[in-house]
Scaffold this motif. Structure first.
Motif, PDB file in Angstrom:
ATOM      1  N   UNK A  62       0.480  -1.214  -0.041  1.00 28.73           N
ATOM      2  CA  UNK A  62      -0.066  -0.039   0.001  1.00 28.73           C
ATOM      3  C   UNK A  62       0.778   1.197  -0.211  1.00 28.73           C
ATOM      4  N   UNK A  63       1.888   1.172   0.713  1.00 25.99           N
ATOM      5  CA  UNK A  63       2.829   2.255   0.816  1.00 25.99           C
ATOM      6  C   UNK A  63       3.340   2.895  -0.497  1.00 25.99           C
ATOM      7  N   UNK A  64       4.064   1.415  -1.125  1.00 30.61           N
ATOM      8  CA  UNK A  64       4.426   1.782  -2.482  1.00 30.61           C
ATOM      9  C   UNK A  64       3.553   2.253  -3.472  1.00 30.61           C
ATOM     10  N   UNK A  65       2.250   1.708  -3.456  1.00 32.66           N
ATOM     11  CA  UNK A  65       1.430   2.278  -4.359  1.00 32.66           C
ATOM     12  C   UNK A  65       0.925   3.674  -4.080  1.00 32.66           C
ATOM     13  N   UNK A  66       0.913   4.171  -2.885  1.00 30.69           N
ATOM     14  CA  UNK A  66       0.618   5.494  -2.739  1.00 30.69           C
ATOM     15  C   UNK A  66       1.818   6.462  -2.929  1.00 30.69           C
ATOM     16  N   UNK A  67       3.088   5.965  -2.788  1.00 34.70           N
ATOM     17  CA  UNK A  67       4.134   6.743  -2.987  1.00 34.70           C
ATOM     18  C   UNK A  67       4.173   6.796  -4.642  1.00 34.70           C
ATOM     19  N   UNK A  68       4.005   5.922  -5.253  1.00 36.59           N
ATOM     20  CA  UNK A  68       4.454   5.753  -6.864  1.00 36.59           C
ATOM     21  C   UNK A  68       3.284   6.814  -7.514  1.00 36.59           C
ATOM     22  N   UNK A  69       1.912   6.861  -6.827  1.00 37.64           N
ATOM     23  CA  UNK A  69       1.011   7.458  -7.264  1.00 37.64           C
ATOM     24  C   UNK A  69       1.284   9.041  -7.089  1.00 37.64           C
ATOM     25  N   UNK A  70       1.604   9.386  -5.931  1.00 36.27           N
ATOM     26  CA  UNK A  70       2.047  10.591  -5.383  1.00 36.27           C
ATOM     27  C   UNK A  70       3.249  11.413  -6.169  1.00 36.27           C
ATOM     28  N   UNK A  71       4.129  10.414  -6.464  1.00 36.15           N
ATOM     29  CA  UNK A  71       5.276  10.859  -7.415  1.00 36.15           C
ATOM     30  C   UNK A  71       4.719  11.303  -8.782  1.00 36.15           C
ATOM     31  N   UNK A  72       3.751  10.385  -9.345  1.00 36.08           N
ATOM     32  CA  UNK A  72       3.347  10.880 -10.537  1.00 36.08           C
ATOM     33  C   UNK A  72       2.634  12.074 -10.671  1.00 36.08           C
ATOM     34  N   UNK A  73       1.663  12.178  -9.645  1.00 37.35           N
ATOM     35  CA  UNK A  73       0.988  13.560  -9.603  1.00 37.35           C
ATOM     36  C   UNK A  73       1.613  14.567  -9.047  1.00 37.35           C
ATOM     37  N   UNK A  74       2.970  14.586  -8.443  1.00 35.92           N
ATOM     38  CA  UNK A  74       3.673  15.818  -8.088  1.00 35.92           C
ATOM     39  C   UNK A  74       4.730  16.263  -8.851  1.00 35.92           C
ATOM     40  N   UNK A  75       4.697  15.484 -10.195  1.00 40.13           N
ATOM     41  CA  UNK A  75       5.857  15.675 -11.143  1.00 40.13           C
ATOM     42  C   UNK A  75       5.976  17.306 -11.711  1.00 40.13           C
ATOM     43  N   UNK A  76       4.857  17.902 -11.705  1.00 40.70           N
ATOM     44  CA  UNK A  76       4.846  19.452 -12.056  1.00 40.70           C
ATOM     45  C   UNK A  76       5.480  20.060 -10.842  1.00 40.70           C
ATOM     46  N   UNK A  77       4.994  19.768  -9.815  1.00 36.46           N
ATOM     47  CA  UNK A  77       5.163  20.533  -8.536  1.00 36.46           C
ATOM     48  C   UNK A  77       6.840  20.470  -8.126  1.00 36.46           C
ATOM     49  N   UNK A  78       7.384  19.207  -8.549  1.00 33.21           N
ATOM     50  CA  UNK A  78       8.758  18.961  -8.438  1.00 33.21           C
ATOM     51  C   UNK A  78       9.568  19.173  -9.693  1.00 33.21           C
ATOM     52  N   UNK A  79       8.979  19.922 -10.549  1.00 31.85           N
ATOM     53  CA  UNK A  79       9.669  20.491 -11.809  1.00 31.85           C
ATOM     54  C   UNK A  79      10.610  19.405 -12.469  1.00 31.85           C
TER      55      UNK A  79
END
Length: 154
Positions: free
Chosen positions: A56-73
Protein backbone atom coordinates in the motif's frame (compact mmCIF):
# COMPACT_ATOMS: atom_id res chain seq x y z
CA UNK A 1 35.11 3.70 6.21
CA UNK A 2 32.87 1.17 4.52
CA UNK A 3 32.78 0.75 0.75
CA UNK A 4 29.41 2.16 -0.45
CA UNK A 5 28.84 -0.61 -3.01
CA UNK A 6 29.42 -3.23 -0.33
CA UNK A 7 27.08 -1.36 2.03
CA UNK A 8 24.29 -1.24 -0.59
CA UNK A 9 24.68 -4.95 -1.29
CA UNK A 10 24.62 -5.76 2.43
CA UNK A 11 21.61 -3.45 2.91
CA UNK A 12 19.65 -5.36 0.23
CA UNK A 13 20.54 -8.72 1.80
CA UNK A 14 19.78 -7.69 5.38
CA UNK A 15 16.75 -5.49 4.67
CA UNK A 16 14.81 -6.90 1.69
CA UNK A 17 11.53 -5.51 3.10
CA UNK A 18 12.71 -1.92 3.48
CA UNK A 19 10.23 0.69 4.67
CA UNK A 20 8.92 2.75 1.75
CA UNK A 21 8.92 5.84 4.00
CA UNK A 22 12.36 5.09 5.44
CA UNK A 23 13.64 8.64 5.00
CA UNK A 24 10.76 10.01 7.04
CA UNK A 25 11.01 7.29 9.68
CA UNK A 26 14.73 7.80 10.21
CA UNK A 27 14.35 11.59 10.52
CA UNK A 28 11.50 11.17 13.04
CA UNK A 29 9.01 12.92 10.77
CA UNK A 30 6.57 9.99 10.82
CA UNK A 31 5.82 6.84 12.80
CA UNK A 32 4.39 3.44 11.95
CA UNK A 33 3.61 0.37 14.04
CA UNK A 34 4.84 -1.81 11.16
CA UNK A 35 8.28 -0.14 11.16
CA UNK A 36 11.29 -1.91 12.61
CA UNK A 37 14.63 -0.12 12.86
CA UNK A 38 17.82 -1.98 12.03
CA UNK A 39 21.49 -1.15 12.35
CA UNK A 40 23.68 -1.97 9.37
CA UNK A 41 27.34 -1.02 9.57
CA UNK A 42 26.62 1.61 12.23
CA UNK A 43 23.86 3.15 10.10
CA UNK A 44 20.15 3.01 10.75
CA UNK A 45 17.73 1.42 8.33
CA UNK A 46 13.97 0.90 8.49
CA UNK A 47 12.22 -2.34 7.67
CA UNK A 48 8.52 -3.08 7.17
CA UNK A 49 7.03 -6.04 9.05
CA UNK A 50 3.82 -6.20 6.97
CA UNK A 51 4.02 -6.97 3.23
CA UNK A 52 0.44 -5.77 2.58
CA UNK A 53 1.13 -2.45 4.28
CA UNK A 54 4.42 -2.15 2.37
CA UNK A 55 2.55 -2.72 -0.93
CA UNK A 56 0.00 0.00 0.00
CA UNK A 57 2.80 2.41 0.89
CA UNK A 58 4.58 1.70 -2.41
CA UNK A 59 1.36 2.22 -4.40
CA UNK A 60 0.62 5.49 -2.58
CA UNK A 61 4.15 6.82 -3.05
CA UNK A 62 4.23 5.86 -6.76
CA UNK A 63 0.86 7.55 -7.34
CA UNK A 64 1.99 10.59 -5.38
CA UNK A 65 5.24 10.91 -7.36
CA UNK A 66 3.33 10.80 -10.65
CA UNK A 67 0.87 13.45 -9.45
CA UNK A 68 3.64 15.67 -8.06
CA UNK A 69 5.86 15.70 -11.17
CA UNK A 70 4.93 19.27 -12.09
CA UNK A 71 5.33 20.58 -8.52
CA UNK A 72 8.76 18.91 -8.36
CA UNK A 73 9.74 20.38 -11.75
CA UNK A 74 10.44 16.94 -13.24
CA UNK A 75 10.33 16.64 -17.02
CA UNK A 76 10.95 12.90 -17.39
CA UNK A 77 8.47 10.49 -15.74
CA UNK A 78 11.29 8.05 -15.02
CA UNK A 79 13.62 10.66 -13.55
CA UNK A 80 15.09 9.52 -10.22
CA UNK A 81 14.43 11.88 -7.32
CA UNK A 82 17.34 13.29 -5.37
CA UNK A 83 17.36 12.90 -1.60
CA UNK A 84 15.75 16.27 -0.78
CA UNK A 85 12.96 15.87 -3.35
CA UNK A 86 12.34 12.28 -2.22
CA UNK A 87 11.96 13.45 1.38
CA UNK A 88 9.67 16.33 0.29
CA UNK A 89 7.41 13.88 -1.55
CA UNK A 90 7.35 11.40 1.33
CA UNK A 91 6.78 13.81 4.21
CA UNK A 92 4.93 16.55 2.33
CA UNK A 93 2.66 13.94 0.73
CA UNK A 94 1.84 12.29 4.05
CA UNK A 95 1.24 15.71 5.64
CA UNK A 96 -1.05 16.67 2.75
CA UNK A 97 -2.94 13.39 3.07
CA UNK A 98 -3.35 13.91 6.82
CA UNK A 99 -4.67 17.43 6.19
CA UNK A 100 -7.11 16.14 3.53
CA UNK A 101 -8.44 13.54 5.97
CA UNK A 102 -8.48 15.87 8.99
CA UNK A 103 -8.99 19.43 7.67
CA UNK A 104 -9.96 20.78 11.10
CA UNK A 105 -6.78 19.51 12.83
CA UNK A 106 -3.22 20.77 12.96
CA UNK A 107 -0.78 18.43 11.21
CA UNK A 108 1.19 16.66 13.96
CA UNK A 109 4.94 16.10 13.95
CA UNK A 110 5.78 13.32 13.83
CA UNK A 111 2.89 12.06 11.74
CA UNK A 112 1.31 9.12 13.55
CA UNK A 113 0.78 5.65 12.09
CA UNK A 114 1.53 5.86 8.36
CA UNK A 115 -0.05 2.46 7.58
CA UNK A 116 -3.22 3.50 9.42
CA UNK A 117 -3.32 6.83 7.58
CA UNK A 118 -3.19 5.05 4.20
CA UNK A 119 -5.88 2.57 5.27
CA UNK A 120 -8.06 5.51 6.36
CA UNK A 121 -7.49 7.19 2.97
CA UNK A 122 -8.54 4.05 1.10
CA UNK A 123 -11.71 3.81 3.19
CA UNK A 124 -12.51 7.44 2.37
CA UNK A 125 -11.60 7.48 -1.35
CA UNK A 126 -11.54 3.75 -2.36
CA UNK A 127 -8.36 4.18 -4.45
CA UNK A 128 -5.18 6.21 -4.32
CA UNK A 129 -6.01 7.51 -7.80
CA UNK A 130 -9.12 9.15 -6.31
CA UNK A 131 -7.28 11.14 -3.62
CA UNK A 132 -7.78 14.93 -3.60
CA UNK A 133 -4.34 15.72 -5.02
CA UNK A 134 -5.29 19.40 -5.41
CA UNK A 135 -5.20 19.50 -1.58
CA UNK A 136 -2.22 17.14 -1.08
CA UNK A 137 0.34 18.43 -3.61
CA UNK A 138 0.62 21.99 -2.18
CA UNK A 139 1.85 20.51 1.11
CA UNK A 140 4.75 18.88 -0.80
CA UNK A 141 5.80 22.33 -1.99
CA UNK A 142 5.39 23.89 1.47
CA UNK A 143 7.26 21.28 3.47
CA UNK A 144 10.94 22.03 3.98
CA UNK A 145 13.45 19.70 5.59
CA UNK A 146 15.24 20.84 8.69
CA UNK A 147 18.29 22.90 7.82
CA UNK A 148 21.64 21.57 8.88
CA UNK A 149 23.54 23.64 11.38
CA UNK A 150 26.80 25.03 10.07
CA UNK A 151 29.85 23.05 11.12
CA UNK A 152 32.06 24.59 13.73
CA UNK A 153 35.54 25.54 12.68
CA UNK A 154 38.14 23.74 14.73
Amino acid sequence: MIDEDFYRQTYQEVNPDHCIFEKGMLTNQCLCSRNQKLLIAEREAASCTDKDAQARCREFLNTLQQQARFALKLRDAGQKLGHVKAVKVQIGGLRGLYQALHPDQTIPTPLPEVAGLLEEALRAWKSFDQLPFQDIIPEIGRWEPRRRRPRRKR
